[in-house]
Write an enzyme that holds these catalytic residues in place. Structure first.
Site, PDB file in Angstrom:
ATOM      1  N   HIS A 223       9.737  58.272 -22.702  1.00 57.72           N
ATOM      2  CA  HIS A 223      10.799  59.212 -23.100  1.00 57.72           C
ATOM      3  C   HIS A 223      10.593  59.639 -24.540  1.00 57.72           C
ATOM      4  CE1 HIS A 223      14.017  58.189 -19.854  1.00 57.72           C
ATOM      5  NE2 HIS A 223      12.805  58.087 -19.378  1.00 57.72           N
TER       6      HIS A 223
ATOM      7  N   TYR B 185      23.742  58.458 -24.489  1.00 54.78           N
ATOM      8  CA  TYR B 185      24.706  57.576 -25.156  1.00 54.78           C
ATOM      9  C   TYR B 185      25.962  58.416 -25.369  1.00 54.78           C
ATOM     10  CZ  TYR B 185      21.050  54.159 -26.335  1.00 54.78           C
ATOM     11  OH  TYR B 185      20.060  53.210 -26.280  1.00 54.78           O
TER      12      TYR B 185
ATOM     13  N   PRO C  25      23.875  45.227 -27.558  1.00 57.40           N
ATOM     14  CA  PRO C  25      22.806  45.964 -26.887  1.00 57.40           C
ATOM     15  C   PRO C  25      22.660  47.431 -27.291  1.00 57.40           C
ATOM     16  CG  PRO C  25      24.605  45.494 -25.366  1.00 57.40           C
ATOM     17  CD  PRO C  25      24.911  44.760 -26.614  1.00 57.40           C
TER      18      PRO C  25
ATOM     19  N   LYS D 171      17.635  46.761 -29.025  1.00 58.56           N
ATOM     20  CA  LYS D 171      16.724  46.114 -29.971  1.00 58.56           C
ATOM     21  C   LYS D 171      16.315  44.686 -29.610  1.00 58.56           C
ATOM     22  CE  LYS D 171      15.928  49.433 -32.381  1.00 58.56           C
ATOM     23  NZ  LYS D 171      14.832  49.945 -31.618  1.00 58.56           N
TER      24      LYS D 171
ATOM     25  N   TYR E 267      15.163  53.771 -33.748  1.00 57.76           N
ATOM     26  CA  TYR E 267      15.199  53.680 -32.286  1.00 57.76           C
ATOM     27  C   TYR E 267      13.804  53.444 -31.695  1.00 57.76           C
ATOM     28  CZ  TYR E 267      17.136  54.345 -27.653  1.00 57.76           C
ATOM     29  OH  TYR E 267      17.551  54.128 -26.365  1.00 57.76           O
TER      30      TYR E 267
HETATM   31  P1  FAD Z   1      15.285  34.964 -23.321  1.00 61.78           P
HETATM   32  O1  FAD Z   1      14.904  36.190 -22.579  1.00 61.78           O
HETATM   33  O2  FAD Z   1      16.700  34.529 -23.288  1.00 61.78           O
HETATM   34  O3  FAD Z   1      14.349  33.791 -22.771  1.00 61.78           O
HETATM   35  C1  FAD Z   1      14.591  32.431 -23.080  1.00 61.78           C
HETATM   36  C2  FAD Z   1      14.038  31.550 -21.972  1.00 61.78           C
HETATM   37  O4  FAD Z   1      14.199  30.194 -22.357  1.00 61.78           O
HETATM   38  C3  FAD Z   1      14.778  31.740 -20.663  1.00 61.78           C
HETATM   39  O5  FAD Z   1      13.869  31.967 -19.612  1.00 61.78           O
HETATM   40  C4  FAD Z   1      15.545  30.443 -20.496  1.00 61.78           C
HETATM   41  O6  FAD Z   1      15.683  30.046 -19.128  1.00 61.78           O
HETATM   42  C5  FAD Z   1      14.671  29.456 -21.248  1.00 61.78           C
HETATM   43  N1  FAD Z   1      15.426  28.292 -21.738  1.00 61.78           N
HETATM   44  C6  FAD Z   1      16.682  28.249 -22.237  1.00 61.78           C
HETATM   45  N2  FAD Z   1      17.027  27.001 -22.566  1.00 61.78           N
HETATM   46  C7  FAD Z   1      15.963  26.227 -22.282  1.00 61.78           C
HETATM   47  C8  FAD Z   1      15.713  24.843 -22.387  1.00 61.78           C
HETATM   48  N3  FAD Z   1      16.651  24.013 -22.839  1.00 61.78           N
HETATM   49  N4  FAD Z   1      14.521  24.358 -21.993  1.00 61.78           N
HETATM   50  C9  FAD Z   1      13.563  25.202 -21.497  1.00 61.78           C
HETATM   51  N5  FAD Z   1      13.741  26.533 -21.357  1.00 61.78           N
HETATM   52  C10 FAD Z   1      14.926  27.032 -21.748  1.00 61.78           C
HETATM   53  N6  FAD Z   1      16.752  44.319 -25.482  1.00 61.78           N
HETATM   54  C11 FAD Z   1      15.965  45.403 -25.709  1.00 61.78           C
HETATM   55  O7  FAD Z   1      15.077  45.328 -26.579  1.00 61.78           O
HETATM   56  N7  FAD Z   1      16.083  46.578 -25.005  1.00 61.78           N
HETATM   57  C12 FAD Z   1      17.053  46.712 -24.066  1.00 61.78           C
HETATM   58  O8  FAD Z   1      17.115  47.755 -23.424  1.00 61.78           O
HETATM   59  C13 FAD Z   1      17.939  45.606 -23.844  1.00 61.78           C
HETATM   60  N8  FAD Z   1      18.891  45.691 -22.899  1.00 61.78           N
HETATM   61  C14 FAD Z   1      19.605  44.570 -22.594  1.00 61.78           C
HETATM   62  C15 FAD Z   1      20.511  44.669 -21.573  1.00 61.78           C
HETATM   63  C16 FAD Z   1      21.230  43.545 -21.218  1.00 61.78           C
HETATM   64  C17 FAD Z   1      22.177  43.673 -20.095  1.00 61.78           C
HETATM   65  C18 FAD Z   1      21.040  42.298 -21.885  1.00 61.78           C
HETATM   66  C19 FAD Z   1      21.812  41.066 -21.491  1.00 61.78           C
HETATM   67  C20 FAD Z   1      20.130  42.194 -22.908  1.00 61.78           C
HETATM   68  C21 FAD Z   1      19.411  43.325 -23.269  1.00 61.78           C
HETATM   69  N9  FAD Z   1      18.461  43.259 -24.275  1.00 61.78           N
HETATM   70  C22 FAD Z   1      17.718  44.372 -24.560  1.00 61.78           C
HETATM   71  C23 FAD Z   1      18.207  41.990 -24.972  1.00 61.78           C
HETATM   72  C24 FAD Z   1      16.983  41.250 -24.407  1.00 61.78           C
HETATM   73  O9  FAD Z   1      17.115  41.084 -23.021  1.00 61.78           O
HETATM   74  C25 FAD Z   1      16.816  39.877 -25.106  1.00 61.78           C
HETATM   75  O10 FAD Z   1      16.865  40.078 -26.491  1.00 61.78           O
HETATM   76  C26 FAD Z   1      15.486  39.198 -24.725  1.00 61.78           C
HETATM   77  O11 FAD Z   1      15.560  38.678 -23.410  1.00 61.78           O
HETATM   78  C27 FAD Z   1      15.127  38.058 -25.685  1.00 61.78           C
HETATM   79  O12 FAD Z   1      13.978  37.395 -25.247  1.00 61.78           O
HETATM   80  P2  FAD Z   1      13.729  35.860 -25.579  1.00 61.78           P
HETATM   81  O13 FAD Z   1      12.412  35.516 -24.981  1.00 61.78           O
HETATM   82  O14 FAD Z   1      13.948  35.627 -27.017  1.00 61.78           O
HETATM   83  O15 FAD Z   1      14.907  35.079 -24.857  1.00 61.78           O
HETATM   84  C1  DHB Z   2      19.310  49.952 -21.773  1.00 61.67           C
HETATM   85  C2  DHB Z   2      19.947  48.971 -22.502  1.00 61.67           C
HETATM   86  C3  DHB Z   2      20.363  49.261 -23.783  1.00 61.67           C
HETATM   87  O1  DHB Z   2      20.960  48.311 -24.514  1.00 61.67           O
HETATM   88  C4  DHB Z   2      20.182  50.509 -24.337  1.00 61.67           C
HETATM   89  O2  DHB Z   2      20.630  50.759 -25.589  1.00 61.67           O
HETATM   90  C5  DHB Z   2      19.541  51.479 -23.603  1.00 61.67           C
HETATM   91  C6  DHB Z   2      19.109  51.198 -22.311  1.00 61.67           C
HETATM   92  C7  DHB Z   2      18.854  49.635 -20.401  1.00 61.67           C
HETATM   93  O3  DHB Z   2      19.105  48.515 -19.937  1.00 61.67           O
HETATM   94  O4  DHB Z   2      18.248  50.503 -19.762  1.00 61.67           O
END
Ligand code: FAD
Ligand code: DHB
Length: 424
Positions: free
Chosen positions: A80, A209, A301, A305, A393
């Site tokens: 995009h 948005y 969210p 980021k 962004y």
């Molecule tokens: P996580 O993805 O949380 O991974 C951590 C892992 O550690 C998990 O698999 C968990 O099971 C494991 N774990 C936890 N505790 C333990 C333990 N005690 N022992 C062993 N393993 C363990 N970010 C964006 O950049 N763009 C987006 O569009 C966006 N949209 C989002 C939409 C939603 C609905 C949500 C909820 C989040 C969104 N985010 C987005 C945020 C993004 O998903 C997270 O920031 C990202 O998953 C972080 O990755 P991570 O690897 O740090 O943590």
């Molecule tokens: C999505 C999530 C976001 O937080 C955002 O700002 C834009 C898109 C998504 O899940 O597609």
């Protein structure tokens, strides 16, 4: 033990968590010949099925391609070049690529990135221990950290040079740091996001948005067949209060335009409510423990980021490990927290700013609402505001260790053990 046969008793970098941060770190280390073991509390099926992010910054896209795990994303993701801000019944396009020298974003679901990384690690002979229970970390104030965990009804101990805490916001690594050695900064928001997945064709060529007096909403996409929509809600509300008709009516009201934009309904196959908070841990390092991703920071969210910040942390951290194993120098490791936090706070600010501008605050006075309108109008009309928004962004630059970058280039992708050998 899923992945490969059984976990060794010792590795160079022990990684807790098989989210994007942990898996990508393991993958990048492997490309530089550094061994790691990933311990994950959930099953592989659960990890691969968790629906979360969808927007990848240009830097995230580049890294996945450069490191050999971008093939499916390039085929199935969609690039995009702009986003729409919608308010007062009108849309205003922010031409991201025009404003940022051609940079763009990729819509490709987080769980697909996860699948690609797991596949790459296992194909390269890496060890991921799924279903690792009761993980505890020990002696990380020393050069000989240990992790204890249960798997297959046995207690295991994994020794390593370093521990990478990539276990998300609810993990064990951050709370294991003594309270006196950490400072936490947090902000809660009085609203959440209601998210749905719908079987439908894309509603719009670019993300929307939308600000409306009823609250924020967002139109996003996952593929030609699956669309992702969100709308601001009470964080304590229940999904059960939202039958499909009510959801469609709410979205239609919030997204309506003066020229009659229409939201086609489709079968909703997933609903969920997401809490929103800002959180930062300082520092992101303690002894031989390094935290990355959601384990160290959370953003609301709006602006997408979270996943991208996790990727940026891992890029900085993998550079520091590569430099250490190649030269014995600890500069990168010592600067990891300061380097990562600079970008983390910039993203915290951007996410807070986007959230504050686009959501309805029930407890805010009309004065505050007028300020939000003033801000939205400036974003819609000012080149300078749009440029700042677009730069954030598509993703701010990541500060790299020059030496590690050079070493990585010299090593070429997929040469193993070239730099790590003999140091562990
Ligand atoms: P996580 O993805 O949380 O991974 C951590 C892992 O550690 C998990 O698999 C968990 O099971 C494991 N774990 C936890 N505790 C333990 C333990 N005690 N022992 C062993 N393993 C363990 N970010 C964006 O950049 N763009 C987006 O569009 C966006 N949209 C989002 C939409 C939603 C609905 C949500 C909820 C989040 C969104 N985010 C987005 C945020 C993004 O998903 C997270 O920031 C990202 O998953 C972080 O990755 P991570 O690897 O740090 O943590
Ligand atoms: C999505 C999530 C976001 O937080 C955002 O700002 C834009 C898109 C998504 O899940 O597609």
């Amino acid at each position: 033990m899923t992945g490969n046969v059984s976990a060794p008793a010792r590795t160079q970098v022990a990684i807790v968590g098989a989210g994007p941060a942990g898996l990508l770190l393991s993958h990048l280390l492997n490309l530089a010949g550094i061994e790691s073991v990933v311990l994950e509390s959930r099953s592989r099926a659960d990890v691969e099925a968790t629906l979360r992010a969808g927007v990848l910054e240009q830097g995230t896209v580049d890294l996945l391609i450069e490191s050999g795990v971008g093939e499916r994303m390039l085929l199935e993701g969609s690039l995009h070049h702009g986003i729409e801000f919608r308010f007062g019944g009108r849309g205003h396009r922010i031409p991201l690529s025009e404003l940022t020298d051609g940079r763009a974003i990729m819509l490709y679901a987080q769980h697909e990135v996860i699948k690609d990384l797991i596949h790459a690690r296992l194909a390269a002979g890496g060890t991921i221990v799924f279903d690792a229970r009761n993980v505890t970390i020990h002696d990380f104030d020393s050069a000989k950290p240990r992790i204890r965990f249960e798997h297959d009804e046995r207690v295991h101990e994994l020794r390593s040079d370093f521990i990478a805490g990539c276990d998300g916001y609810h993990g064990v690594c951050r709370p294991s740091v003594p309270p006196a050695a950490r400072q936490e900064f947090a902000r809660a928001y009085p609203f959440g996001w209601f998210g749905i997945l719908v079987n439908a064709r894309p509603y719009s060529p670019e993300l929307i948005y939308a600000y409306h007096e009823r609250g924020f909403s967002l139109v996003s996409t996952r593929s030609h067949e699956v669309q992702r929509l969100y709308f601001q809600c009470d964080p304590h509300d229940s999904v059960d209060n939202w039958p499909d008709e009510r959801i469609w009516a709410e979205l239609a009201a919030r997204l309506e335009t003066d020229d009659g934009w229409e939201l086609k309904q489709g079968p909703i196959f997933q609903k969920g409510i997401i809490a929103m908070r800002s959180f930062v841990l300082e520092p992101m390092q303690f002894g031989t423990l390094f935290l990355a991703g959601d384990a160290a920071h959370i953003v609301p969210p709006t602006g997408a980021k979270g996943l991208n910040l996790a990727v940026a942390d891992v890029r900085v951290l993998s550079d520091a490990f590569i430099e250490y194993y190649a030269t014995g120098r600890r500069d990168g490791l010592e600067h990891y927290s300061a380097t990562a936090l600079e970008r983390v706070w910039a993203a915290e600010h951007f996410s807070w700013w986007m959230t504050s501008m686009l959501h309805r605050y029930d407890d805010r006075d009309p004065f505050q609402q007028r300020l939000q309108f003033a801000q939205l109008n400036q974003v819609a009309s000012s080149h300078a505001f749009q440029t700042a928004l677009a730069e954030n962004y598509v993703g701010l630059p990541i500060r790299r260790r020059a030496l590690a970058e050079k070493l990585k280039r010299r090593s070429g992708a997929k040469t193993r053990r070239e730099f790590g050998a003999g140091i562990a």
